[in-house]
Design a protein around this motif. Sequence first.
Motif, PDB file in Angstrom:
ATOM      1  N   LEU A   1       0.826  -1.203   0.000  1.00  0.00           N
ATOM      2  CA  LEU A   1       0.000   0.000   0.000  1.00  0.00           C
ATOM      3  C   LEU A   1       0.858   1.250   0.000  1.00  0.00           C
ATOM      4  O   LEU A   1       1.919   1.280   0.627  1.00  0.00           O
ATOM      5  CB  LEU A   1      -0.893   0.048   1.241  1.00  0.00           C
ATOM      6  N   GLU A  25      -0.512  -2.109  -4.808  1.00  0.00           N
ATOM      7  CA  GLU A  25      -1.858  -2.431  -5.293  1.00  0.00           C
ATOM      8  C   GLU A  25      -2.867  -1.344  -4.947  1.00  0.00           C
ATOM      9  O   GLU A  25      -3.782  -1.059  -5.714  1.00  0.00           O
ATOM     10  CB  GLU A  25      -2.335  -3.755  -4.676  1.00  0.00           C
ATOM     11  N   ILE A  26      -2.712  -0.762  -3.765  1.00  0.00           N
ATOM     12  CA  ILE A  26      -3.690   0.193  -3.255  1.00  0.00           C
ATOM     13  C   ILE A  26      -2.972   1.481  -2.875  1.00  0.00           C
ATOM     14  O   ILE A  26      -1.874   1.447  -2.320  1.00  0.00           O
ATOM     15  CB  ILE A  26      -4.426  -0.365  -2.022  1.00  0.00           C
ATOM     16  N   PHE A  41      -9.381   5.679  -1.580  1.00  0.00           N
ATOM     17  CA  PHE A  41      -8.550   4.563  -2.030  1.00  0.00           C
ATOM     18  C   PHE A  41      -8.506   4.585  -3.551  1.00  0.00           C
ATOM     19  O   PHE A  41      -9.519   4.867  -4.208  1.00  0.00           O
ATOM     20  CB  PHE A  41      -9.128   3.222  -1.572  1.00  0.00           C
ATOM     21  N   VAL A  94      -7.041   2.225  -6.988  1.00  0.00           N
ATOM     22  CA  VAL A  94      -6.465   0.976  -7.488  1.00  0.00           C
ATOM     23  C   VAL A  94      -6.365   1.071  -9.000  1.00  0.00           C
ATOM     24  O   VAL A  94      -7.075   1.854  -9.642  1.00  0.00           O
ATOM     25  CB  VAL A  94      -7.304  -0.262  -7.082  1.00  0.00           C
ATOM     26  N   LEU A 118      -6.751  -7.488  -8.583  1.00  0.00           N
ATOM     27  CA  LEU A 118      -6.369  -7.321  -7.183  1.00  0.00           C
ATOM     28  C   LEU A 118      -6.141  -8.679  -6.528  1.00  0.00           C
ATOM     29  O   LEU A 118      -6.846  -9.654  -6.806  1.00  0.00           O
ATOM     30  CB  LEU A 118      -7.454  -6.573  -6.417  1.00  0.00           C
ATOM     31  N   ALA A 156      -5.768  -7.649  -1.046  1.00  0.00           N
ATOM     32  CA  ALA A 156      -6.217  -6.296  -1.386  1.00  0.00           C
ATOM     33  C   ALA A 156      -7.738  -6.215  -1.397  1.00  0.00           C
ATOM     34  O   ALA A 156      -8.335  -5.244  -0.908  1.00  0.00           O
ATOM     35  CB  ALA A 156      -5.653  -5.883  -2.738  1.00  0.00           C
ATOM     36  N   LEU A 175      -9.940  -3.780   1.147  1.00  0.00           N
ATOM     37  CA  LEU A 175     -10.900  -2.786   0.675  1.00  0.00           C
ATOM     38  C   LEU A 175     -12.311  -3.111   1.155  1.00  0.00           C
ATOM     39  O   LEU A 175     -13.062  -2.240   1.590  1.00  0.00           O
ATOM     40  CB  LEU A 175     -10.859  -2.682  -0.848  1.00  0.00           C
TER      41      LEU A 175
END
Length: 292
Positions: free
Chosen positions: A95, A142-143, A268, A270, A276, A280, A284
Amino acid sequence: MTLESYRNFVTIVECGSILAAANQLLIAQPSLSNQLKNIETYYGAKLLIRNRHKLELTDAGRVFYLHAREICQAEEKLHNEIHNKKTAFSELLKLSIPAGNSAYFLHHLFDDFRAAYPNVNFDFYEIPSDFAIPNVLNHVTEIGLIRSSLPGYASLAVYPYEKEEIVAICKPDHRLMQNGDILDIAQLADYPLAVPFDCLDLVRSSFGHRLLAPNISIITSSNATAIEWARSFGTIALASLTTADFQHIKDLAVKHFSDDNLFITSAFIVNKEYPLSRAARNFLGFHGVDVG
């Protein structure tokens, strides 16, 4: 070519000079210069132009840098996955989160999730929101969690998370506390202010709408530092507070503003072009985001 050669080239480019890269890598500068020459000889192309004050990538160098960075990131991902297999962790979640978060916000974001998913390991990039966006675009993480205007990239999915109101924070005996429960920001024109970088544009804009200039005595990288200036030096902090933050500043007074535009929305982000991971998706979903 060795992995070390790729890593060192990426470091040279990102540091902006061979000397700075050598200091970071703990390598003698002549040795690093020779490595660069060997790379250029191997590929038969000039990769860097060495000007007096900076290095510039050639077209070939730009291609080489992008692929070298991908190679290094792939190796790092492999290393992390192998490490996770050797430990109790079965998943890795990468992240990008805004630098300067309070400890209370981090607990709010991660404590319950970690309790529910104890086998997830984390790789944090604590960086300004503007840098979190390219991290997600380039799939470094990823985030991303950002506190800034929402990006308009077609490849990014944006999920609003929290609305953080910008408030005035000062000592309870500050004379500003005598001005009623709700403030107009114009009432702060004569007071020294401590403002976190994330709030700076909004604060200036709000003053500007009243044809005033804020008396900003310090710009901080985090809310916590701005609040500490209010606590220790008698300034007024203008900071955005999450729900988790409010309960931890009970020794200070908080005033709300009449300006409805003084808030920051965190979100957030992505990259829609990459699937994902399960970790992840769980993260979320745990925070109320339905990614479908």
